[in-house]
Design a protein around this motif. Structure first.
Motif, short mmCIF file in Angstrom:
data_model
loop_
_atom_site.label_atom_id
_atom_site.label_comp_id
_atom_site.label_asym_id
_atom_site.label_seq_id
_atom_site.Cartn_x
_atom_site.Cartn_y
_atom_site.Cartn_z
N ALA A 114 86.91 15.06 3.34
CA ALA A 114 86.71 14.19 4.18
C ALA A 114 87.97 13.05 4.74
O ALA A 114 88.29 12.53 3.93
CB ALA A 114 85.47 13.09 4.24
N LYS A 115 88.83 13.33 5.81
CA LYS A 115 89.88 12.66 6.14
C LYS A 115 89.73 11.32 6.41
O LYS A 115 90.49 10.31 6.45
CB LYS A 115 90.81 13.55 7.28
N ASP A 116 88.38 11.10 7.09
CA ASP A 116 88.05 9.60 7.66
C ASP A 116 86.94 9.45 7.14
O ASP A 116 85.70 10.18 7.86
CB ASP A 116 88.45 9.61 9.05
N LEU A 117 86.40 8.50 6.31
CA LEU A 117 85.02 8.36 6.08
C LEU A 117 84.31 7.77 7.29
O LEU A 117 82.89 7.77 7.14
CB LEU A 117 84.85 7.44 4.87
N THR A 118 84.85 7.16 8.27
CA THR A 118 84.07 6.67 9.67
C THR A 118 83.57 7.93 10.52
O THR A 118 83.09 7.41 11.26
CB THR A 118 84.81 5.54 10.24
N ALA A 119 84.22 9.04 10.16
CA ALA A 119 84.02 10.28 11.10
C ALA A 119 83.40 11.39 10.23
O ALA A 119 83.50 11.18 8.92
CB ALA A 119 85.09 10.72 11.76
N TYR A 120 82.94 12.40 10.94
CA TYR A 120 82.67 13.53 10.10
C TYR A 120 83.72 14.32 9.42
O TYR A 120 84.82 14.23 10.02
CB TYR A 120 81.60 14.38 11.01
N ASP A 121 83.19 14.99 8.43
CA ASP A 121 84.47 16.19 7.91
C ASP A 121 83.86 17.55 8.46
O ASP A 121 82.81 17.97 8.63
CB ASP A 121 83.92 16.44 6.34
N ASP A 122 84.93 18.22 8.94
CA ASP A 122 84.79 19.51 9.59
C ASP A 122 85.48 20.50 8.91
O ASP A 122 86.24 21.35 9.62
CB ASP A 122 85.13 19.25 10.95
N LEU A 123 85.64 20.70 7.58
CA LEU A 123 86.14 21.69 7.06
C LEU A 123 85.81 23.08 7.34
O LEU A 123 86.32 24.02 7.18
CB LEU A 123 85.98 21.64 5.39
N ILE A 124 84.32 23.14 7.63
CA ILE A 124 83.82 24.53 8.14
C ILE A 124 83.51 24.39 9.41
O ILE A 124 82.90 23.52 10.22
CB ILE A 124 82.27 24.67 7.34
N LYS A 125 84.68 25.19 9.95
CA LYS A 125 84.45 25.37 11.69
C LYS A 125 83.55 26.48 11.93
O LYS A 125 83.48 27.57 11.31
CB LYS A 125 86.05 25.90 12.19
N LEU A 126 82.89 26.38 13.20
CA LEU A 126 82.04 27.25 13.74
C LEU A 126 82.60 27.85 15.13
O LEU A 126 83.67 27.13 15.75
CB LEU A 126 80.73 26.68 14.39
N PRO A 127 82.43 29.15 15.08
CA PRO A 127 83.03 29.86 16.45
C PRO A 127 82.79 29.36 17.75
O PRO A 127 83.35 29.69 18.55
CB PRO A 127 82.60 31.39 16.06
N MET A 128 81.61 28.73 17.78
CA MET A 128 81.00 28.21 18.96
C MET A 128 80.35 26.79 18.91
O MET A 128 79.78 26.34 17.57
CB MET A 128 80.10 29.21 19.62
N LYS A 129 79.98 26.15 19.98
CA LYS A 129 79.24 25.00 20.01
C LYS A 129 77.71 25.35 19.67
O LYS A 129 77.03 26.13 20.46
CB LYS A 129 79.60 24.01 20.97
N VAL A 130 76.94 24.68 18.64
CA VAL A 130 75.92 24.92 18.33
C VAL A 130 74.97 23.70 18.89
O VAL A 130 75.36 22.48 18.19
CB VAL A 130 75.31 25.09 16.87
N PRO A 131 73.72 23.57 19.66
CA PRO A 131 73.22 22.35 19.91
C PRO A 131 72.84 21.55 18.82
O PRO A 131 72.29 22.09 17.87
CB PRO A 131 71.86 22.95 20.89
N PHE A 132 72.92 20.18 18.88
CA PHE A 132 72.82 19.11 17.85
C PHE A 132 73.55 19.25 16.95
O PHE A 132 73.59 18.55 15.90
CB PHE A 132 71.36 19.22 17.46
N LEU A 133 74.50 20.51 16.65
CA LEU A 133 75.31 20.47 15.36
C LEU A 133 76.84 20.35 15.76
O LEU A 133 77.63 19.87 15.04
CB LEU A 133 75.25 22.03 14.84
N GLY A 134 77.56 20.83 17.05
CA GLY A 134 78.74 20.76 17.46
C GLY A 134 79.39 22.11 16.99
O GLY A 134 78.78 23.15 17.20
N ASP A 135 80.51 21.84 16.70
CA ASP A 135 81.48 23.14 16.55
C ASP A 135 81.86 23.03 15.03
O ASP A 135 82.75 23.83 14.79
CB ASP A 135 82.67 22.90 17.49
N HIS A 136 80.95 22.54 14.05
CA HIS A 136 81.44 22.49 12.72
C HIS A 136 80.21 22.34 11.93
O HIS A 136 79.07 21.97 12.52
CB HIS A 136 82.51 21.31 12.52
N LEU A 137 80.45 22.39 10.37
CA LEU A 137 79.23 22.00 9.67
C LEU A 137 80.05 20.93 8.59
O LEU A 137 80.97 21.26 8.16
CB LEU A 137 78.84 23.54 8.87
N SER A 138 79.44 20.11 8.57
CA SER A 138 79.68 18.88 7.61
C SER A 138 79.37 19.23 6.04
O SER A 138 78.24 19.44 5.78
CB SER A 138 79.45 17.44 7.91
#
Length: 597
Positions: free
Chosen positions: A450-474
């Protein structure tokens, strides 16, 4: 109420209370986001909106002004770097020198942090001349003059002189005086409208989170009262506002009127994508004395640091959304001081949160011990409850309930005690939900992936935006969800399947519940996910210690048997419940007798 076979009443109550509150939180914030999306979808894609996303250049604001006629003046101190434009005599750039903005291209906070730049802030005073023509100082061309830490902007209109005098003070304050001479010959107005159009720039990594924290904030009643509005139209026709500001996640631009703003209104519009998050338009009135505009103001461009905000003694500390009443007190009086104390030892932010979690768990350990002891006691008396359920299977449900309560009473089990852990953890959960995304000391602090503890970590990128999840997995959110699932399996192992038709399968519900945390935490501050990962991992360890080392089921069984031998005095709650059941039973008998007649 019917007794669910094999299900502890205390567990049902605890689970129901916690579920309602946590689902309420999730529904509130998801619903908030959905409402904003509906508003965006309903907005027409006109050229005006497109221009709002990409603000027009100064040459288009006033067609009579050539680029060469616009002059820029500068003032700076250790905290602020300011630019002033001769068009409108406005502050045209505000850079906070001690902070950096997030750059999506590099995934780092390495950009200059500009609250105001490229015409995203536009303000001025508006009135009518004696012919009825509307005059706005935003359209006037001022002549700048710099002396020391003061910039004086002077404009002429039909032999009237208007001056804006800016003085950069210490830290984050700019004194702003408005003076006019000869304006009484031009206008008959006794009040001028202060118009401020502001577009919030995207400065942080979590766009949705930052957008939800962008809102109007203002104080009134001689700085004693504070209010904010993040979604609806701002309407304050009867209050005199001491100051009004546009709050972002960690920063705020505020203008204070020494004599106050009246008849205040405001509108908000969210942007789906691009450099800007929201457009906030404000309008309020200031007094004109003798048809002259002579008023004193202060501009503040503030990082939302609680210690700094308190030094102004203007209710600025309420801008920081740490929660109301007891929730806010927990953050201000407990979590923030505890974080600062541990951080002063030279420990990195992630391990500070780790130690904070352990301290909170130690404080709550007596409550957890009582909870698990109650669970063990319920397990011991379960055969008696099952026997009572079987005995009164075809009888009046009221008799079954009375029999169950009698077993609890004789065993010395207080069913309501199971609610306490859930009730205690509710304010802690909400306080931390406010703490992690708003505590500026955590901003930019990285930990592991996590590069910033006040924001989400997005090391796992998703190929598309998923409802309620966004474009990543924390990863922190996934880890937290797994640990909560393990904890749920361990604590729900004694639950039996419902034997009555229509009764919900509580085991299935309890397993679904942790999965919802993934959707909730995936776009939340990674510091919050890390805290709850550690918290639930400690819960699992505590269960092992209490269950296999501290608690002895044989001793508990012996204690229950001893309790049964002792004369029991009814508590107020038990007496009230018994009397209510007896009254209901008598009423039912009376109804049945009338039917027979």
């Amino acid at each position: 109420m019917q007794q669910n076979n094999g299900l502890d009443k205390s567990q049902i109550i605890s689970f129901a209370v916690l579920c309602l509150v946590l689902f309420g939180f999730m529904f509130y914030f998801q619903n908030k986001q959905q409402k904003e999306e509906q508003v965006k979808a309903g907005q027409t894609k006109t050229e005006q909106v497109k221009n709002a996303v990409k603000p027009t250049q100064a040459t288009n604001i006033n067609p009579n002004v050539t680029p060469n006629a616009i002059k820029v003046s500068n003032l700076s101190n250790k905290e602020l770097n300011l630019e002033f434009s001769s068009l409108g005599g406005q502050i045209s750039k505000v850079e906070l020198l001690k902070y950096k903005a997030y750059d999506r291209k590099t995934d780092k906070a390495d950009l200059s942090l500009n609250l105001i730049t490229k015409n995203n802030s536009n303000y001025g005073f508006q009135f009518k001349d004696k012919t009825g023509k509307t005059i706005n100082t935003k359209d006037l061309v001022f002549s700048p003059s710099v002396s020391g830490n003061t910039v004086t902007m002077t404009a002429n209109y039909n032999e009237a002189v208007i001056q804006f005098i800016y003085t950069l003070k210490d830290e984050y304050t700019v004194d702003f005086k408005v003076r006019s001479q000869g304006l009484a010959k031009v206008t008959s107005d006794t009040k001028a409208d202060f118009i401020w159009d502001y577009r919030v720039r995207n400065l942080e990594k979590g766009r949705a989170q930052e957008q939800s924290h962008s809102e109007f904030s203002y104080a009134f009643n001689n700085y004693k009262d504070y209010d904010y509005d993040g979604r609806t139209t701002m309407e304050e026709p009867d209050e005199t506002l001491n100051w009004v500001g546009v709050k972002q996640q960690f920063f705020s631009s505020v203008i204070e009127a020494k004599n106050g703003f009246t008849k205040s209104t405001g509108n908000q519009e969210a942007f789906e994508e691009g450099e800007y998050l929201k457009k906030l338009d404000y309008a309020g009135q200031v007094q004109m004395t003798g048809n002259e505009l002579n008023q004193d103001f202060n501009w503040y461009f503030l990082p939302l640091d609680l210690k700094l905000l308190k030094t102004y003694d203007k209710n600025f500390d309420d801008i920081l959304p740490l929660g109301w009443s007891f929730i806010g007190w927990m953050n201000r009086g407990f979590f923030m001081p505890m974080y600062n104390l541990i951080a002063s030892w030279g420990i990195t932010a992630g391990w500070v949160i780790f130690l904070m979690t352990i301290i909170v768990k130690l404080i709550l350990s007596p409550i957890m011990y009582k909870q698990h002891k109650l669970s063990a006691m319920m397990k011991v008396i379960r055969p008696e409850i099952d026997e009572a359920n079987a005995k009164f299977k075809d009888a009046d449900p009221m008799k079954k309930q009375q029999a169950t309560m009698e077993i609890y009473r004789k065993a010395g089990v207080n069913q309501m005690a199971g609610c306490l852990p859930a009730l205690v953890q509710i304010p802690i959960f909400y306080a931390l939900f406010r703490f992690f995304p708003n505590f500026i000391d955590l901003r930019g602090q990285g930990f592991w992936f996590a590069k910033d503890l006040t924001a989400y970590d997005d090391l796992i990128k998703l190929p598309m935006k998923v409802p309620f999840l966004g474009d990543h997995l924390s990863i922190f959110a996934i880890a937290c969800t797994i640990v909560i699932l393990i904890y749920t399996v361990m604590t729900s192992g004694n639950m039996q399947q419902p034997q009555q038709e229509g009764m919900p399968n509580m085991k299935v519900l309890m397993y679904i519940f942790p999965i919802t945390f993934l959707f909730f935490l995936n776009t939340s501050a990674s510091g919050l996910s890390w805290y709850y990962f550690v918290s639930n991992a400690i819960n699992i360890l505590i269960i092992f210690v209490i269950k296999y080392i501290i608690l002895d089921e044989k001793k508990i069984h012996a204690q229950i048997q001893a309790n049964k031998e002792k004369p029991k005095s009814e508590g107020k709650f038990q007496k009230r419940m018994r009397e209510m059941m007896e009254k209901a039973q008598d009423q039912q008998k009376a109804v049945e007798q009338k039917k027979k007649k």
